[in-house]
Design an enzyme around this catalytic site. Structure first.
Site, mmCIF file in Angstrom:
data_model
loop_
_atom_site.group_PDB
_atom_site.id
_atom_site.type_symbol
_atom_site.label_atom_id
_atom_site.label_comp_id
_atom_site.label_asym_id
_atom_site.label_seq_id
_atom_site.Cartn_x
_atom_site.Cartn_y
_atom_site.Cartn_z
ATOM 1 N N CYS A 114 34.895 42.147 39.401
ATOM 2 C CA CYS A 114 35.002 40.855 40.174
ATOM 3 C C CYS A 114 35.144 41.479 41.625
ATOM 4 O O CYS A 114 35.362 40.594 42.582
ATOM 5 C CB CYS A 114 36.618 40.445 39.656
ATOM 6 S SG CYS A 114 37.822 41.716 40.126
ATOM 7 N N ASP A 169 37.477 42.870 43.610
ATOM 8 C CA ASP A 169 38.816 42.974 44.051
ATOM 9 C C ASP A 169 39.233 44.439 44.310
ATOM 10 O O ASP A 169 39.144 45.346 43.477
ATOM 11 C CB ASP A 169 39.860 42.340 43.005
ATOM 12 C CG ASP A 169 39.542 40.816 43.175
ATOM 13 O OD1 ASP A 169 38.596 40.466 43.814
ATOM 14 O OD2 ASP A 169 40.223 40.049 42.450
ATOM 15 N N CYS A 219 41.905 38.270 44.022
ATOM 16 C CA CYS A 219 42.606 36.818 43.363
ATOM 17 C C CYS A 219 43.986 36.800 43.483
ATOM 18 O O CYS A 219 44.802 37.891 43.630
ATOM 19 C CB CYS A 219 41.871 36.953 41.983
ATOM 20 S SG CYS A 219 42.936 37.712 40.805
ATOM 21 N N CYS A 244 43.431 41.812 36.134
ATOM 22 C CA CYS A 244 44.210 41.896 37.581
ATOM 23 C C CYS A 244 45.430 42.647 37.300
ATOM 24 O O CYS A 244 45.694 43.504 38.391
ATOM 25 C CB CYS A 244 44.300 40.348 37.853
ATOM 26 S SG CYS A 244 43.146 39.293 37.686
HETATM 27 FE FE1 FES Z 1 39.555 40.697 39.339
HETATM 28 FE FE2 FES Z 1 41.659 39.094 39.876
HETATM 29 S S1 FES Z 1 39.757 38.464 39.337
HETATM 30 S S2 FES Z 1 41.593 41.299 40.001
#
Ligand code: FES
Length: 146
Positions: free
Chosen positions: A35, A37, A60, A104
């Site tokens: 993702c 992040d 996110c 996450c």
């Molecule tokens: Fe990857 Fe939340 S979508 S940490």
């Protein structure tokens, strides 16, 4: 319909312990390649106690809520206890996350462990690699870092 619990929304809208610690005793930075992040955790340690914890999360809402909750759960605790923080415990404290958002909370668990590992390494404190269960830290423990 609400996908997220009130606690998730609360920690997302009013995240606790956001920011940077000047001269931290340890920093952990982890990311999720899929993702994209990134989460960065700063810790201050005195006599084996996490006297301060702050985080920056570029990601996110669930990642922000997870890191916020994780900092609340470990602040003031001994390192040994903080190391036992699991993503499951973070998720439960948030009253759940949608299944596709569970990763996450894994980031939060990993960021805490990475920060503590950094503290141990910087201070030449012997540690038990088995205590670091996160992939990121296990990898570092093999000396294949960076
Ligand atoms: Fe990857 Fe939340 S979508 S940490």
């Amino acid at each position: 319909m609400s996908l997220y619990s009130e606690k998730v929304m609360d920690h997302f809208r009013n995240p606790r312990n956001v920011g940077v610690i000047e001269n931290p005793d340890g920093v952990g930075e982890v990311g999720n390649a899929k993702c994209g992040d990134i989460m960065k955790m700063y810790i201050k340690v005195e006599n084996g106690i996490l006297v301060d914890v702050k985080f920056e999360t570029f990601g996110c809402g669930s990642a922000i809520a997870s890191s916020s909750m994780a900092t609340e759960m470990i602040k003031g605790k001994p390192l040994s206890e903080a190391l036992k923080l699991t993503n499951k415990a973070v998720t439960e404290a948030l009253d759940g996350l949608p299944a596709y958002k569970l990763h996450c909370s894994v980031l939060a668990e990993q960021a805490v462990q990475a920060a503590i590992l950094d503290y141990y390494k910087k201070n030449n404190i012997p540690y038990d690699p088995a205590e670091f269960k996160c992939e990121h830290c296990a990898h570092e423990g093999e000396g294949t870092e960076e």
